[in-house]
Design a protein around this motif. Structure first.
Motif, short mmCIF file in Angstrom:
data_model
loop_
_atom_site.label_atom_id
_atom_site.label_comp_id
_atom_site.label_asym_id
_atom_site.label_seq_id
_atom_site.Cartn_x
_atom_site.Cartn_y
_atom_site.Cartn_z
N ASN A 88 1.03 -1.10 0.02
CA ASN A 88 -0.02 -0.10 -0.04
C ASN A 88 0.99 1.26 0.02
O ASN A 88 1.05 1.91 1.21
CB ASN A 88 -0.81 0.05 1.43
CG ASN A 88 -2.07 0.98 1.32
OD1 ASN A 88 -1.78 1.87 1.96
ND2 ASN A 88 -2.98 0.91 0.61
N GLY A 89 1.82 1.44 -1.26
CA GLY A 89 2.57 2.45 -1.18
C GLY A 89 3.97 1.82 -1.00
O GLY A 89 4.08 0.53 -0.33
N SER A 90 5.01 2.35 -1.38
CA SER A 90 6.29 1.64 -0.95
C SER A 90 6.55 1.92 0.72
O SER A 90 7.21 0.93 1.43
CB SER A 90 7.66 2.21 -1.41
OG SER A 90 7.50 3.59 -1.75
N VAL A 93 5.99 -1.34 2.15
CA VAL A 93 7.08 -2.28 1.95
C VAL A 93 8.05 -2.01 3.23
O VAL A 93 8.76 -3.04 3.94
CB VAL A 93 7.71 -2.13 0.50
CG1 VAL A 93 8.61 -3.16 0.42
CG2 VAL A 93 6.66 -2.42 -0.22
N PHE A 94 8.48 -0.64 3.39
CA PHE A 94 9.35 -0.40 4.45
C PHE A 94 8.94 -1.11 5.87
O PHE A 94 9.54 -1.61 6.67
CB PHE A 94 9.59 1.07 4.74
CG PHE A 94 9.95 1.92 3.39
CD1 PHE A 94 10.69 1.13 2.60
CD2 PHE A 94 9.16 3.09 3.08
CE1 PHE A 94 11.26 1.82 1.41
CE2 PHE A 94 9.28 3.72 2.12
CZ PHE A 94 10.51 3.10 1.05
N ALA A 95 7.54 -0.81 5.91
CA ALA A 95 6.91 -1.25 7.42
C ALA A 95 7.00 -2.89 7.40
O ALA A 95 7.26 -3.26 8.51
CB ALA A 95 5.57 -0.76 7.42
N ALA A 117 9.43 7.79 6.73
CA ALA A 117 8.58 6.65 6.97
C ALA A 117 9.49 5.55 7.52
O ALA A 117 9.07 4.55 8.14
CB ALA A 117 8.00 6.48 5.59
N TYR A 118 10.74 5.31 6.98
CA TYR A 118 11.57 4.24 7.64
C TYR A 118 11.55 4.34 8.97
O TYR A 118 11.46 3.13 9.73
CB TYR A 118 13.21 4.27 7.19
CG TYR A 118 13.28 4.75 5.77
CD1 TYR A 118 12.60 4.43 4.67
CD2 TYR A 118 14.30 5.72 5.51
CE1 TYR A 118 12.97 4.72 3.55
CE2 TYR A 118 14.74 6.10 4.08
CZ TYR A 118 13.88 5.66 2.95
OH TYR A 118 14.24 5.96 1.95
N ARG A 119 11.63 5.22 9.52
CA ARG A 119 11.84 5.58 10.90
C ARG A 119 10.67 5.39 11.89
O ARG A 119 10.66 4.61 12.86
CB ARG A 119 12.11 7.17 11.44
CG ARG A 119 13.44 7.44 10.70
CD ARG A 119 13.79 8.91 11.13
NE ARG A 119 14.43 9.55 9.99
CZ ARG A 119 15.19 10.94 10.21
NH1 ARG A 119 14.60 11.52 11.28
NH2 ARG A 119 15.43 11.50 9.30
N LEU A 229 -3.55 6.37 -5.16
CA LEU A 229 -4.05 5.05 -4.91
C LEU A 229 -3.19 4.24 -3.86
O LEU A 229 -3.68 2.91 -3.68
CB LEU A 229 -4.20 4.50 -6.18
CG LEU A 229 -5.39 4.59 -7.21
CD1 LEU A 229 -5.28 4.22 -8.32
CD2 LEU A 229 -6.44 4.03 -6.35
N ARG A 230 -2.15 4.60 -3.68
CA ARG A 230 -1.08 3.92 -2.70
C ARG A 230 -0.83 2.54 -3.37
O ARG A 230 -1.26 1.37 -2.87
CB ARG A 230 -1.80 3.53 -1.30
CG ARG A 230 -2.83 4.70 -0.65
CD ARG A 230 -1.57 5.76 -0.49
NE ARG A 230 -0.62 5.56 0.35
CZ ARG A 230 1.00 5.83 -0.15
NH1 ARG A 230 1.08 6.26 -1.14
NH2 ARG A 230 1.76 5.60 0.57
N ILE A 231 0.13 2.42 -4.20
CA ILE A 231 0.71 1.40 -4.80
C ILE A 231 2.30 1.52 -4.89
O ILE A 231 2.65 2.41 -5.36
CB ILE A 231 -0.08 0.85 -5.80
CG1 ILE A 231 0.65 -0.54 -6.40
CG2 ILE A 231 0.07 1.88 -6.89
CD1 ILE A 231 -0.10 -1.64 -5.91
C1 LIG Z 1 12.18 9.02 -0.45
C2 LIG Z 1 10.80 8.25 -0.47
N1 LIG Z 1 10.37 7.20 -0.48
C3 LIG Z 1 9.07 6.49 -0.41
C4 LIG Z 1 8.05 7.47 -0.49
C5 LIG Z 1 6.53 6.93 -0.32
O1 LIG Z 1 6.06 6.65 -1.48
P1 LIG Z 1 4.75 5.57 -1.26
O2 LIG Z 1 3.77 6.64 -1.78
O3 LIG Z 1 4.85 4.76 -2.33
O4 LIG Z 1 4.40 5.35 0.08
C6 LIG Z 1 8.52 8.95 -0.58
C7 LIG Z 1 7.16 9.75 -0.72
O5 LIG Z 1 7.09 10.96 -0.56
C8 LIG Z 1 9.53 9.48 -0.60
O6 LIG Z 1 9.95 10.54 -0.52
#
Ligand SMILES: Cc1ncc(COP(=O)(O)O)c(C=O)c1O
Length: 362
Positions: A88-90, A93-95, A117-119, A229-231
């Motif tokens: 649901n968005g990248s 995938v990090f989560a 988001a990684y953090r 759409l979140r992919i």
């Molecule tokens: C460096 C980076 N990675 C990933 C994403 C997130 O992407 P997604 O919308 O696929 O979750 C972003 C969104 O701003 C981003 O800046």
């Protein structure tokens, strides 16, 4: 009698919730939103048509393995289909990676201005986040490796990086891979890959192909204009896929997103036009912003980072831009309090933005 409330596990309430780009300005009917690195041209007409087609299928669950999309991505990027995971968005995938690999007390390592988001999801796993200094706002391999210790499970590098716009060369990534212990995952986040026009950048897909510990992520939110759409997806070693698949929720990639993403990949003209807009405008921004007396460095993404003399000036500039109807991103929470990040928009938006900044008194 006092009522005992449900208590979040330790650490959760210490996490600063992610704050997205603003989309409204009080009193401005149609602000120009240049704060979230979206595609100014929206998505491809083909993706929209596919989305419409999905309407009739909304009562159905999506394909839990995103098989048609999997095949489309594998063909487009020349990847093995069974090494892909969709999310649901990248962000998801990090989560998933964090949930799969991090135990309480472990850590992730990333650059000090690295994507938030990684953090957040690492902290949710009760892991620690170690930030490597980024001299010149650029990730340095030696500094990243200096943060790695026996509790490190994942190293995240976004390439190109948001919000700095800087990037690492293929030689640097090879060096990182060679010096990183093989039990530590290296995640190369290529959310902005399609906007790069630098001869010293290359995708890490080929590096990942022959490695047991590299994951490369991509998103449909940026060049493909499908942020809503979140992919997104990850390309990972089979051992990583097999582990993640145990916790991935069955229908995490929604049905309209799968439809639209397949169509987006088939519209090379839209991809090329979207890239060309960014490639044409980046140097125009550098020139115009420098002429106004502010610092700006080369960016490989669909955004530029304007550096003001200090935080107070950045805050004032941000407020001034809002009075003119422009929403950009003050990136204080990325450790860059003196900077505003501006997404490349349509011609009229970019011209308007530069004119608006030109009327800022400083
Ligand atoms: C460096 C980076 N990675 C990933 C994403 C997130 O992407 P997604 O919308 O696929 O979750 C972003 C969104 O701003 C981003 O800046």
């Amino acid at each position: 009698m006092t009522t005992q409330l449900p208590t979040p596990k330790s650490g959760i309430l210490d996490i600063a919730a992610y704050v997205g780009g603003k989309s409204k300005i009080e009193g401005v009917a149609e602000p120009v939103k240049l704060s979230s690195n979206e595609n100014a041209f929206g998505c491809s007409a083909k993706a929209l048509a596919a989305y419409d087609e999905a309407r009739a299928k909304l009562f159905r669950y999506p394909d839990g393995h995103a098989n048609p999309l999997r095949d489309a991505v594998a063909a487009y990027h020349d990847l093995e289909a069974n090494r892909l995971v969709f999310g649901n968005g990248s962000d998801e995938v990090f989560a998933l990676l964090n949930q799969t690999y991090l135990e309480a007390g472990d850590n992730i390592v990333t650059g000090e201005h690295g994507f938030l988001a990684y953090r957040i999801s690492a902290l949710a796993c009760q892991a620690d986040v170690k930030l490597a200094p980024e001299p010149d706002q650029r990730v340095e391999i030696d500094r990243l490796l200096a943060e790695v210790d026996d509790k490190t499970k994942i190293v995240y590098v976004s390439n190109p990086a948001n919000p700095t716009g800087t990037w690492n060369t293929p030689e640097e990534l090879v060096d990182l891979r060679e010096r990183l212990p093989s039990h530590i995952l290296l995640v190369v986040d290529e959310a902005y890959a399609e906007f790069v026009d630098e001869p010293t950048w290359e995708t890490a897909f080929p590096l990942a192909r022959h490695s047991e510990n590299i994951v490369v992520t991509r998103t449909f939110s940026k060049i493909h204009g499908l942020a809503g759409l979140r992919i997104g997806f990850g390309y990972a070693p089979l051992s990583v896929i097999e582990a993640i698949e145990r916790i991935r929720l069955p229908f995490n990639a929604n049905l309209p997103a799968q439809y639209a993403a397949i169509a987006a990949l088939s519209d090379q003209a839209h991809i090329d036009t979207s890239k060309a807009q960014v490639v044409n405008w980046r140097p125009r921004f550098y020139q115009a912003i420098r002429a106004l007396g502010y610092r700006i460095e080369v960016s490989a993404g669909n955004f530029v980072l304007i550096q003001f003399k200090d935080e107070a000036q950045a805050v004032r500039a941000n407020e001034h831009l809002m009075t003119k109807g422009f929403i950009v991103r003050h990136v204080a929470n990325y450790g860059l309090p003196h900077c505003l990040r501006v997404t490349v928009g349509k011609d009229v938006e970019n011209e308007g933005f530069i004119a608006a900044l030109g009327t800022f008194a400083g």
